[in-house]
Every structure is written in C-alpha cells, then in structure tokens.
Motif scaffolding. Structure first.
Motif, PDB file in Angstrom:
ATOM      1  N   ALA A  11       0.837  -1.199   0.000  1.00 23.61           N
ATOM      2  CA  ALA A  11       0.000   0.000   0.000  1.00 23.61           C
ATOM      3  C   ALA A  11       0.868   1.243   0.000  1.00 23.61           C
ATOM      4  CB  ALA A  11      -0.941   0.010   1.209  1.00 23.61           C
ATOM      5  N   TRP A  12       0.437   2.234  -0.751  1.00 25.29           N
ATOM      6  CA  TRP A  12       1.039   3.559  -0.673  1.00 25.29           C
ATOM      7  C   TRP A  12      -0.024   4.591  -1.042  1.00 25.29           C
ATOM      8  CZ3 TRP A  12       1.645   0.366  -4.840  1.00 25.29           C
ATOM      9  CH2 TRP A  12       1.450   0.888  -6.116  1.00 25.29           C
ATOM     10  N   ASN A  13       0.139   5.769  -0.507  1.00 26.29           N
ATOM     11  CA  ASN A  13      -0.832   6.848  -0.714  1.00 26.29           C
ATOM     12  C   ASN A  13      -2.249   6.410  -0.341  1.00 26.29           C
ATOM     13  OD1 ASN A  13       0.806   8.985  -1.405  1.00 26.29           O
ATOM     14  ND2 ASN A  13       0.745   8.570  -3.595  1.00 26.29           N
ATOM     15  N   THR A  14      -2.369   5.876   0.868  1.00 24.20           N
ATOM     16  CA  THR A  14      -3.684   5.436   1.363  1.00 24.20           C
ATOM     17  C   THR A  14      -4.073   6.165   2.646  1.00 24.20           C
ATOM     18  OG1 THR A  14      -2.640   3.551   2.500  1.00 24.20           O
ATOM     19  CG2 THR A  14      -3.554   3.160   0.300  1.00 24.20           C
ATOM     20  N   GLY A  15      -3.394   7.258   2.982  1.00 23.36           N
ATOM     21  CA  GLY A  15      -3.824   8.084   4.097  1.00 23.36           C
ATOM     22  C   GLY A  15      -3.111   7.764   5.388  1.00 23.36           C
ATOM     23  N   SER A  16      -3.882   7.410   6.408  1.00 25.31           N
ATOM     24  CA  SER A  16      -3.321   7.257   7.745  1.00 25.31           C
ATOM     25  C   SER A  16      -2.516   5.977   7.911  1.00 25.31           C
ATOM     26  CB  SER A  16      -4.450   7.275   8.781  1.00 25.31           C
ATOM     27  OG  SER A  16      -5.151   8.496   8.740  1.00 25.31           O
ATOM     28  N   ARG A  17      -2.999   4.865   7.349  1.00 26.57           N
ATOM     29  CA  ARG A  17      -2.402   3.564   7.642  1.00 26.57           C
ATOM     30  C   ARG A  17      -2.330   2.694   6.396  1.00 26.57           C
ATOM     31  NH1 ARG A  17      -6.723   4.792  10.701  1.00 26.57           N
ATOM     32  NH2 ARG A  17      -6.425   5.322  12.906  1.00 26.57           N
ATOM     33  N   GLY A  18      -1.415   1.709   6.476  1.00 24.65           N
ATOM     34  CA  GLY A  18      -1.405   0.686   5.444  1.00 24.65           C
ATOM     35  C   GLY A  18      -2.520  -0.312   5.678  1.00 24.65           C
TER      36      GLY A  18
END
Length: 884
Positions: A495-502
């Motif tokens: 995951a990347w660029n998904t906000g607060s958390r993976g």
C-alpha cells in the motif's frame, strides 16, 4: 549465496490471438444469429435467425448460439445446460455484439419553457430509470448542476442553522422543490450517503423526510459536513441533456441540445437484466457487450461461465432506501442504510461454482460486481467508475464463503474497491481468497473507509487477503478490517498513498482476535502507522511480523496470548526500488534482505539465509497485480516533476508523490490563479487527477488544464472541470504528449485552494514504468505465472498494447537459458515490425538486468513486442522499461 528462484507457470491467455468462434466449438448443434436473419429460418450461417431469443428457444444442452455483429434489444433468458454439455452463447467474432437494455424514445414535442417532452412508459420502478442522449449518459435534472462525471460531483452546502430533517440554504433557488429527492452527504463523520423526499419548501428552506437522521455521525444539521443536492423534479431542468420523468403522466421531459432535438437520438432503459441467468445453470456467455443493462445469475445457479463481457452503464438509480428486512442477515437497525442497493445493482455472480473472467465492467451507480453464494470465481477483470451514489456499493462486493477473487484491476470507485457487507452476508466469511488485485482511486464520494474494507463482526477463518496493491485513494487506510472482525490473515500486501495507515484492524471497543499481517510493504503517503490493531478489548492470538513501513507497527496489548509484534522494519528509507512509483521491491543493500523471521505458510519461497522483510523476496521475480486486459495499465510514471505557483508560494508538495503533504494557495480562490508543472520530459496522458485531500475546505471550484511542449507556448485549454470532490479528474480528449501542464482556476471561492497530489494517467501503459511480463496483453508460445514468464523459446513473444514511449534505453530483467547466440528483439507494432533494440542473451544463471540503447529515440504510443531469438530455449522474462 542466494538460491535461484524458479517460477511456477500457468498457461497464457492470448486475448487478442483468435476469434471467438474458434473457441465455441463443442458437441451439439450450432445456430447462427444475425440482424439480417429471420426467426423462422434454419439458423445456419447462410440462413441465420434474427433474434438471440429465437436461438435460445431452440437450444438444448451442448448447443451453441453464435451471434454475429449487431445490436440486439432483447432480454436473454437461456435454458440450463448440463455439467458436461453447457449451453453456449458467444459472439461469432466478426464485430461487436451488443445486448442493449434501452429502447428509443420518439414523438418529441415542444413542452414550453425550453423543454421537449415525449409520452412513454419507462420501467415500473422510476428509481432505476436511465436516459441516454446520442449514446452518452444523460443526467437527471439536478441542482446544483454537475459535470458529466458522476464521480466528480458538485454539492450544495447547507447553512449551519439546518437541523436533522431541515435544510437552510440562502443559495437555494426559489422553485417548487416539493416531491424532489434530496441526496445527503452530511454529518460529523459521513461514512455513507442517504436520500430523502422533500415535503415542503419556502425561499431558502427545505423540509424533508427519510435518510438516516441518527446524529451524529450521519445527519444534516450544524455538522462538519452539510452537503446535499436535489434531483427528481421538473424544477431542476436547466442544462442541455437533463431529464425528468413524470411517472404519473408517463411523460419524459428533456432539455434539448442547443439547436433542438432534431437529429439526436434518445434512448431509455427498459431492461434491468439484459442477460438473466437467475434460473440457469451450466451456461457459457462469451464475448458479448452489454449497454444500459446488466447480467445476473441466481442463488441456485451452478457452472455458469461469463467470459469477455464488456458491460457499460450497468446500473442506475436515484434513491438509497433501507434494505428490506428480508435481505438482512442480522437484526435490522437504521445504520444498515449503508447496504442500500448492494443486492439490486451490478453484474451479479450468485450461486455456486460460477465464474466471471476477462471482462470489463464500468459505469454503475452501485456495484461493479456482486459475488454471493459459495465457491464462485472473479478473475482478470477490469472494473472502474462504479459506486457513485455513495452507499457501500463497491467495485466487487463479496458475500459468502469459498470465493476466489484474483487478478482484478479496480479503480475509480465511490467508496471501497472490494467490500463485504455483514448486514447482508452474516458474520461468517470463511475460506475466501482475495489476491493479486490492484485497487486504486477509491473513496471518491466518502471519507471513512479504504480500498479494501471488511465490516463487521466477521469471522474470516480460512480467508487469505494476500498479494494485493492498494494505492492513491482518498480514504483512511489501504486495508481496513473494521469493527470486531477476527481470524483474518493478510500477507504480502502493498500500500502507498492510502492516508493514515497501510492496514488497520479496528477493535472499536470490542474484540479483534487472531488477526495477522505478515510480509507486507507500505510506502509513501502513510502518516500514522504502517500496520495496527487498535481499540481492541481482546486481541488474542494476533500476529504482525516481517512488515516494512515508514511508520510504526502497533497492536493493542490485550488478550491471552498477547499479540505478537516483531521482526518489522520501520524506516523512511528501507531500500525500496522506487517508492514514489509504488515499486516497493528491494534494491541491493536494503536492510530488509534476510532480516525476516520464518512464518508457517507465509515465508515459503525463501532465498538466502532467512526470509526477507516485506512483500517481495530479493532476487526473485517481481509478482504483479491486476488484470492483463487493455486499460488495466494507465498510471504515468512519476519522475523529477517540479511545480510553480502563480502566487510564488512553494508548490513542491503537489508533485512529491505523497498524498499527505499539501500545498495551500496564498489567497482565496480567484479565476486566473495557476499551478504549472514541469514533468522533466515529455509524457503522454489523457487524464489528470487533482487530489485535494479528505478535507472539503479548499477544493477548487473549477479549473482548466492546458499543456505546452516548451513551457512558453500554450494552446487553448484541453479540459474544463467543475464540481468539488476529494479528487477531481480532467479528461483530455484523445491523448496528448507534453512536458508542461498548467492548471488554472476558473472560479472564485471563499478559501485558498489546496492540492495534495497531482497524478497523470494514459490510455495504455507508460513504458518508463516497469512493464511486468506476466501482465502482457498478449503472447505466443510462452508460459507465465504470478511473477515472470516461463522460458521463451525462439520465436516466442510477449506484447504490451499501446505503450506510451519516450526514451532511448531499454532495460530487461531476464533469467537466461541459452548457451550462445540468443537475444531478445524489441519490435514495434507487430511481431515482425521494425527492430528498435536487441538485447544479447548468453549463458545460464540467476535473474539479471541488461540495458541497451535503442537504435533511435522512440516516442508516442506503440504496441511493444519482445521477441525471443535463438536456436532453442532463450530466457525467462521478468520485466522491461524504456527510459531516456
């Protein structure tokens, strides 16, 4: 010494290699259908039937209907075949075969006030009406007006004096709004949208009934979010193409195009299910197009195969009612409004042992695909532009047990890309496999969620969520196991660029038992924790290990046994190949190499002295996600981009590839303010996404996009955008190639505009990105697995359709299997097309990268063929790139 990786291949599907009729042959009778036919004919190729229905009246188990090019306005209800002798409905292969769910609307007359009207009977339930003008979706009349893209919605904002069933808005036009549908996206934390009916109106005021008025977090009133719009009333008709259906009078009103209705074609939906397999089993549907209609199997369906479906505008509706109690798997309560329309929208694969594959599903107010029952398979599909009404209708909704959902590309969804609704599914979610999916651009009309969302109280025993990529989404997390769910095993996700958390396992003041996350990699655009179990009263048996991320890995320390959190690498620089572009595999010297621990069933392909941390094992081929159909690869590689703001402020945050960094203008929005982006090199693209973050303040009220090749000479704007949403898309007609891009505001706003991230997309893969061989859109004589191909022999090839090229150097990662005189030839546009480069292949050994210059610089869009040459076995192929 690291051991050599051996890939496990699977047979290639050469999607473009053969006509459909060649694959339709089976025992039984074959009937032909064509627009020139007659339903009283014999059904031979020389004397075909006219309608598909006439063919279905004749077929028996083992028989085939071959459909010739044309448009068929009918509903197909095939009889069942048998397990060994299915009934087949297939496109012949001489051109598109379209099952059209719409009928033409004629008899238009002047209706006064700039409107035209036609007397017509539309489907019995007006909530599902859809109208098309000149083969494009026509918008239901609405205030405020919005653009053509329903995922770029324009909202009105109520005043703070509003209450839970009342709206104050000084901008509301003075008109008769009584009876209109009010669509609400409101509350302190609006994780779903809702609709109600206007019961009374006066200047600047509305009363309505319905919606979910539980305050907070979902309600109108003095809340953080007070967004709404109005549809379903003649008063909203003020833009060309807008329509309103008076169900009492059976009359369709339309604002005609400028110049009048003459010469234009209007159609309206009449058939919800163009292919209705609700009572059918053992039927194969192959190569059909659906327009303005959808396909479904039923709860008792078995052995149905849907292959190469191309379905567009599958579902349309204007209201979000509470699901009927009979649809709910648990006791009803008003929060279940989130499950509205899940069971009556999308392409529906219900029953047992059915398959949807190699298909493109797009344009739906609700689901893209609903999979429900036991043991169904959804694989290698491209699903996009769905779920715009803002309930929990996702790209793929999974209910039931034992399903396989793999190798799908899902992008541009109103909420989640992949979701399960416990209200409809019940608390069991056993033995499902969700793997190798690429999910992005999710959460376009919501804020509290993620590309992959699981809720609530589910028991995921035997379920594996692995080898997926989640990125560039407007929610809070990449993978979200919410509210008391347990026994979910996640591993090898990215995951990347998904906000607060993976990933987030949310106990939410309850249990979060036996949840796992192993060997996952998280990159830029995650700013709180990489992987976490939070808020759990009991997290017994949970286990987080071998994770790489920029932020901590944490777990609430409750339960017996306590959660395990160990062998994780927390670092801003873990040695990723190219974090900004999502290439989170390890580069030489990474501290994650051989630094992981053994986890049973997870670290099965170890190379070296110990497992690596993260999702990719160093030295092995790079596994890939998503489908291999045209359209599945669209991201433009992010290079050394720079940005300049017209107000002189530092705008670097707009092009750093991180959605959590933000640029804010120096003054309130005004027409003429601009951002200019230098891409560093020419790029080919057809869409620009402007991500303004999850805060509604500062979203632009309107802008244009212009391009330049030299940064000095600028043409007319190529795209104009209105509406305000987390991410706004500017679509460029056709494709354009340019080095410089300028975004210019066209409207004023009360606050400075903000930009978190600018992204570009193209029709076809960017050859400067890593083109992974197992995702080639066609191939010959080659085997491939989830990572890399098998060994190509002389004359074998893989091809990438319409790759966008601007470069001088080819780099190939290969595993040689040739003693001497072998090579890979890069050819353009055909297997025997011009040779652009030759890569020598010699010897045998481990995976290696080889770079060669192209014979000349190549620019533009080309089909790329990598052709093996030699006397026998040449090499296995992992990936290739073409860069300056």
């Amino acid at each position: 010494m690291r051991l050599r990786h051996l890939s496990v291949p699977a047979a290639v599907t050469a999607l473009l290699a053969s006509p459909v009729q060649a694959q339709a042959a089976q025992s039984g009778h074959t009937y032909h259908v064509a627009p020139r036919g007659n339903d009283h004919a014999y059904g031979t190729q020389a004397s075909p039937l006219r309608t598909i229905g006439a063919c279905l009246d004749r077929v028996r188990p083992g028989d085939t209907c071959l459909i010739h090019q044309g448009t068929y306005r009918e509903q197909l209800t095939p009889p069942s075949g048998t397990e060994g002798a299915p009934v087949t409905i297939a496109a012949y292969g001489d051109g598109p075969v379209t099952v059209d769910g719409t009928d033409k609307v004629t008899g238009w007359k002047d209706a006064g006030g700039g409107l035209v009207a036609a007397d017509t009977d539309l489907p019995p339930d007006p909530d599902f009406n859809a109208v098309f003008l000149d083969n494009a979706r026509a918008a239901e009349g609405r205030w405020p007006n919005s653009g053509a893209d329903p995922l770029n919605a324009t909202w009105a904002e109520a005043d703070t004096t509003s209450t839970d069933q009342h709206i104050d808005d000084t901008d509301l036009p003075d008109a008769n709004w009584t009876g209109a549908t009010v669509h609400l996206w409101a509350g302190s934390n609006p994780w779903a949208q809702q609709t109600g009916t206007v019961t009374a109106d006066s200047p600047g005021k509305l009363d309505f009934k319905g919606g979910n008025y539980r305050c907070p977090p979902l309600c109108m009133g003095n809340q953080t979010y007070r967004n709404y719009y109005l549809v379903g009333t003649k008063a909203a008709l003020d833009e060309p193409g807008e329509w309103f259906y008076d169900k009492a009078a059976h009359r369709l009103y339309l604002v005609p195009p400028r110049g009048g209705i003459a010469g234009h074609t209007v159609t309206a939906k009449h058939r919800l299910w163009g292919v209705d397999l609700r009572d059918s089993s053992y039927v194969t549907v192959r190569g059909l197009n659906l327009w303005g209609t959808s396909l479904r199997t039923g709860p008792s369906s078995k052995g149905v195969v849907v292959d190469r479906l191309h379905a567009t505008y599958i579902s349309e509706f204007s209201t979000l009612p509470m699901p009927p109690d009979s649809d709910l798997a648990i006791e009803p309560f008003e929060g279940h409004i989130v499950a509205s329309r899940i069971l009556d929208s999308g392409v529906q694969i219900l029953g047992t042992g059915n398959t949807l594959k190699n298909s493109e599903i797009s344009q739906s107010a609700g689901d893209g695909v609903l999979v429900r029952g036991t043991g169904n398979t959804v694989t290698n599909n491209y699903i996009h532009d769905v779920g715009w009404m803002g309930s929990y209708t996702p790209g793929i909704e999974i209910n039931g047990n034992g399903h396989t959902v793999t190798h799908n590309t899902i992008r541009r969804t109103g909420r989640a890309a992949i979701d399960t609704a416990w209200q409809l599914n019940g608390t069991e979610f056993h033995d499902n496999r969700i793997a190798y999916n690429d999910i992005s651009e999710a959460m376009r009309t919501s804020r509290d969620g993620s590309p992959l969302y699981v809720c609530c109280s589910l028991n995921g025993t035997g379920t594996s969520i692995d080898h997926n990529t989640a990125h560039d989404a407007d929610g809070q997390n990449g993978y979200y196991i919410d509210n008391y769910s347990g026994h979910f095993r996640l591993h090898h996700n990215v995951a990347w660029n998904t906000g607060s958390r993976g990933v987030y396992f949310n106990g939410h003041t309850g249990p979060s038992i036996a949840n796992e996350d192993h060997n996952s990699s998280y990159g830029v655009g995650i700013n709180v924790v990489s992987s976490a179990i939070g808020g759990a009263t009991d997290a017994s048996g949970s286990y987080l290990s071998n994770i790489i991320g920029p932020r901590p890995v944490t777990a609430t320390q409750t339960g017996d046994p306590l959660p395990i959190v160990r062998s994780n690498l927390i670092s801003e620089k873990p040695g990723y190949r190219d974090a900004v572009n999502g290439e989170l595999w390890l580069a030489p010297g990474s501290p994650a190499i051989d630094a992981g621990e053994v986890v049973d069933g997870i670290t099965t392909d170890t190379l070296g002295t110990a497992p690596d941390q993260g999702a990719y094992e160093y030295g092995a081929p790079i596994w890939s996600t998503g489908c291999d159909l045209p359209g599945c690869r669209q991201g433009v590689r992010h290079g050394n981009w720079t940005a300049t703001a017209s107000d002189g402020t530092d705008a670097s945050a707009t092009v750093d590839g991180d959605i959590n960094t933000r640029w804010t203008g120096a003054a309130p929005q005004a027409a003429g303010q601009s951002l200019t982006v230098d891409l560093g090199e020419s790029k080919t693209f057809d869409r620009l996404s402007l991500d303004a973050g999850r805060d509604t303040r500062g979203q632009p009220y309107g802008f244009t996009v212009s391009v330049s090749r030299d940064g000095t000479h600028w043409g007319e704007p190529l795209a104009r955008v209105s509406g305000r949403s987390f991410t706004q898309d500017a679509v460029v007609p056709g494709q354009t190639t340019a080095r410089y891009v300028r975004i210019t505001l066209t409207a004023s706003g009360p606050t400075p505009w903000v930009v978190n991230d600018i992204r570009l997309y193209g029709d076809g893969p960017d050859a400067a990105s890593t083109l992974q061989a197992e995702q080639a859109t066609s191939g010959r004589g080659v085997e491939r697995g989830t990572a890399a191909t098998g060994v190509l022999g002389s004359g074998d090839w893989v091809a990438f359709r319409k790759a966008n090229i601007s470069g001088k150097h080819l780099t190939v990662r290969l595993d040689p299997a040739c003693a001497r005189a072998c090579s890979f030839q890069l050819r353009l546009d055909a297997p025997d097309g011009p040779v652009a480069a030759v890569v020598p292949v010699t010897g045998t050994g481990d995976w290696q990268e080889q770079s060669v210059p192209l014979k000349r610089e190549v620019t533009g869009a080309h089909d790329l063929y990598l052709v093996a040459k030699g006397t026998g076995r040449v090499a296995a192929l992992d990936w290739l790139t073409i860069r300056p």
